[in-house]
Design an enzyme around this catalytic site. Structure first.
Site: not given
Length: 294
Positions: A103-104, A106, A170
């Site tokens: 996933t990316e 942040c 999440d």
């Protein structure tokens, strides 16, 4: 292919995905009951990513949980909204007994830590964050079928601080729920759980309640119901309709009123779509709101 540090030393990957594109380092970014999240690297795009790893052997006796993990992965792959964490790749590693998904990541971590680090924030900034989370929730709730997050809190809302962007992450406890069917299982973080969650009969409105508790934490920098020293005491207060003490510490009347809308009884709670139309957000483009919330 290993990555090279600035000093010229090669930092080896702990493992690489089957395509050879993504590498995982041993640096742990976070962990929970279901998965561990490591620092990863996308060699094709040259960007850091989050390598999420679920060890299936931990849940070998719980086929329901394993099915939920599979659902989460499939769910993430098919979501596309700028306020929801992006999932790039998913695969099952039968040899190691893992499900992995990329996933990316942040830039500024989660909203709880970010808010603690930046204690002086204007109401305007607070409203911008709030609106972005609501837009993410609206996307989930109007998805076909409806998606309920069920564990929304400030530790799984993530921040790109350089552009003031927040994203919901999440979704491990999310449930895909038919438009005419309520969900039936207890999951979540007690301080943020709507009373009807405990009764195992609820709709997407539980996310609106949790959103209200997120707002309360953002304003006061207190975990809701921190006056309680056990889950049982939180449960008792929530089911009796007793609001958290932190609510009395919210000084701005419009902020307090907006939070109270979100944590009202289920049928009185506005939807994410309705909240986005609330007068609370009308003046976001003006320069009048320079008041600090702390």
């Amino acid at each position: 292919m290993p990555a090279e540090n600035w000093d010229g030393e090669v930092e080896p990957f702990a493992e690489v995905d089957p395509t050879g594109r993504y590498g995982r380092y041993n640096d742990l970014l976070g962990s929970g009951a279901v998965k561990r999240v490591y620092r990863g690297f996308d060699q094709e795009e040259g960007i850091e990513v989050a390598w999420n790893q679920v060890k299936l052997r931990n849940f070998s006796n719980d086929p329901v949980l394993i099915n939920r993990l599979h659902s989460e992965v499939e769910l993430l792959r098919n979501l596309s909204n700028k306020y929801i964490i992006v999932c790039y790749s998913v695969w099952k590693d039968d040899e190691r007994g893992n499900i992995n998904f990329i996933t990316e990541v942040c830039t500024s971590g989660n909203l709880r830590d970010y808010r603690k680090k930046h204690r002086h924030v204007s109401i305007k900034a607070f409203k911008k964050w709030s609106k972005q989370v609501l837009e993410g929730l609206e996307y989930l709730h109007t998805h076909d079928p409806c998606i309920i997050h069920r564990d929304l809190n400030c530790s799984n809302i993530f921040v790109n601080g350089n552009i003031g962007q927040v994203k919901i992450g999440d979704l491990g406890l999310a449930a895909i729920v038919g438009r005419t069917h309520a969900a039936h299982s207890i999951l979540g973080t007690p301080e943020y759980m709507a009373p009807e969650l405990y009764e195992e009969d609820y709709t997407e409105m539980v996310d609106i309640y949790s959103f209200g508790m997120c707002l309360l934490e953002m304003v006061t920098m207190e975990i809701p119901y921190s006056e309680c020293d056990s889950v049982a005491k939180i449960y008792k207060k929530v089911t009796m309709g007793i609001k958290p003490q932190a609510l009395s510490n919210v000084r701005e009347p419009e902020v307090k009123a907006f939070i109270e809308k979100c944590i009202a009884q289920p049928r009185a709670r506005p939807s994410a779509t309705d909240l986005l139309k609330d007068p609370f957000f009308f003046e976001l483009n003006s320069d009048e709101e320079s008041t600090l919330i702390t």
